[in-house]
Design a protein around this motif. Structure first.
Motif, PDB file in Angstrom:
ATOM      1  N   PRO A   1      16.840 -31.918 -38.039  1.00 30.31           N
ATOM      2  CA  PRO A   1      17.258 -30.610 -37.503  1.00 30.31           C
ATOM      3  C   PRO A   1      16.850 -29.407 -38.360  1.00 30.31           C
ATOM      4  N   VAL A   2      16.461 -29.654 -39.623  1.00 31.37           N
ATOM      5  CA  VAL A   2      16.037 -28.527 -40.469  1.00 31.37           C
ATOM      6  C   VAL A   2      14.521 -28.554 -40.715  1.00 31.37           C
ATOM      7  N   ALA A   3      13.840 -29.509 -40.070  1.00 27.63           N
ATOM      8  CA  ALA A   3      12.377 -29.600 -40.201  1.00 27.63           C
ATOM      9  C   ALA A   3      11.728 -28.876 -39.025  1.00 27.63           C
ATOM     10  N   ILE A   4      10.442 -28.460 -39.209  1.00 23.68           N
ATOM     11  CA  ILE A   4       9.742 -27.886 -38.042  1.00 23.68           C
ATOM     12  C   ILE A   4       9.288 -28.998 -37.110  1.00 23.68           C
ATOM     13  N   GLY A   5       9.154 -30.225 -37.637  1.00 24.37           N
ATOM     14  CA  GLY A   5       8.787 -31.363 -36.803  1.00 24.37           C
ATOM     15  C   GLY A   5       8.799 -32.643 -37.605  1.00 24.37           C
ATOM     16  N   GLN A   6       8.607 -33.754 -36.853  1.00 20.40           N
ATOM     17  CA  GLN A   6       8.682 -35.083 -37.486  1.00 20.40           C
ATOM     18  C   GLN A   6       7.519 -35.942 -36.991  1.00 20.40           C
ATOM     19  N   ILE A   7       6.919 -36.698 -37.893  1.00 21.96           N
ATOM     20  CA  ILE A   7       5.844 -37.637 -37.531  1.00 21.96           C
ATOM     21  C   ILE A   7       6.208 -38.991 -38.097  1.00 21.96           C
ATOM     22  N   SER A   8       6.241 -40.008 -37.227  1.00 23.94           N
ATOM     23  CA  SER A   8       6.812 -41.293 -37.612  1.00 23.94           C
ATOM     24  C   SER A   8       6.005 -42.413 -36.983  1.00 23.94           C
TER      25      SER A   8
END
Ligand code: CA2
Length: 158
Positions: A127-134
Motif C-alpha cells: 500500500p505504500v509502494a508505487i507498484g509490485q513485481i512478483s
C-alpha cells in the motif's frame, strides 16, 4: 567524491534486500533458483547503466538496519527498489519508514507470492509502494528498476 559530468543528470536508486536473501543460489534452488545475490546486484548495476541510473545495493537480515537505510535514503536517493523478504509479511516498521520518507518505492519478489502459502499473500509494503513485481526471479528486480526509473523520468518531464 567527484561526479563525472555525464553522470550529473543520472538518478540514484537504492536497492534493498531483506533477510535470508544473502543465501540465494546456495540453498533452496528449487524455489529461488541458482542465481546469487552478487549476480543480481551486478545485473542491476548493468541495467542501471542503460537507464542512466546509479544503483547502490544493501542486504540486511535486520529490520532496524533496513529501516535506517530507508531513512538515510531520503537525502541521497530518488527512489527505492525493495525485496523485504519475509519482512514483507510482518513489518509495520518498514512500511512506516517507506511512508515517512515519501520516496517512490517499488516492491519486488523473486517468487510469485500469490502462488505460495497464504501467509505470503499479504504485503505491508504494497500500500505504500508505487507498484509490485512478483514471480519473475532475478528479472523481477530488473523490471522493478525499469519501472521506477520510467516513473521518475515521467515525474521530471512534466
Ligand atoms: O520471493 C521473494 O522474493 C520473497 O521475498 C523471498 C522471501 C520470502 O519470505 C517472501 O515470502 C518472498 C525469502 C527469501 C529467502 O531467500 C532464501 C534464499 C535461498 C535459500 C533460503 C532462503
Amino acid at each position: 567524491m567527484v561526479v563525472p559530468p555525464e553522470h550529473l543528470h543520472w538518478v540514484k536508486i537504492l536497492v534493498l534486500h531483506g533477510p535470508n536473501l544473502n543465501l540465494l543460489g546456495r540453498r533452496e534452488p528449487g524455489i529461488y533458483g541458482s542465481v546469487t545475490l552478487n549476480d543480481i546486484n551486478r545485473l542491476l548495476e548493468e541495467e542501471g547503466q542503460k537507464l542512466q541510473a546509479k544503483v547502490s545495493t544493501l542486504q540486511s537480515n535486520h529490520e532496524g538496519v533496513l529501516v535506517d537505510a530507508i531513512h538515510d535514503a531520503q537525502a541521497n536517493y530518488q527512489g527505492i527498489v525493495i525485496n523485504a523478504g519475509a519482512y514483507t509479511h510482518t513489518s509495520v516498521a518498514i512500511r512506516d519508514a517507506i511512508a515517512a520518507v515519501n520516496l517512490p518505492t517499488v516492491e519486488v519478489h523473486l517468487s510469485n507470492i500469490y502462488r505460495r502459502e497464504s501467509f505470503r499473500h499479504h504485503s505491508f509494503i504494497a500500500p505504500v509502494a508505487i507498484g509490485q513485481i512478483s514471480g519473475f526471479g532475478a528479472d523481477s528486480y530488473r523490471l522493478g528498476l525499469q519501472a521506477l526509473v520510467f516513473h521518475l523520468k515521467q515525474l521530471n518531464s512534466g
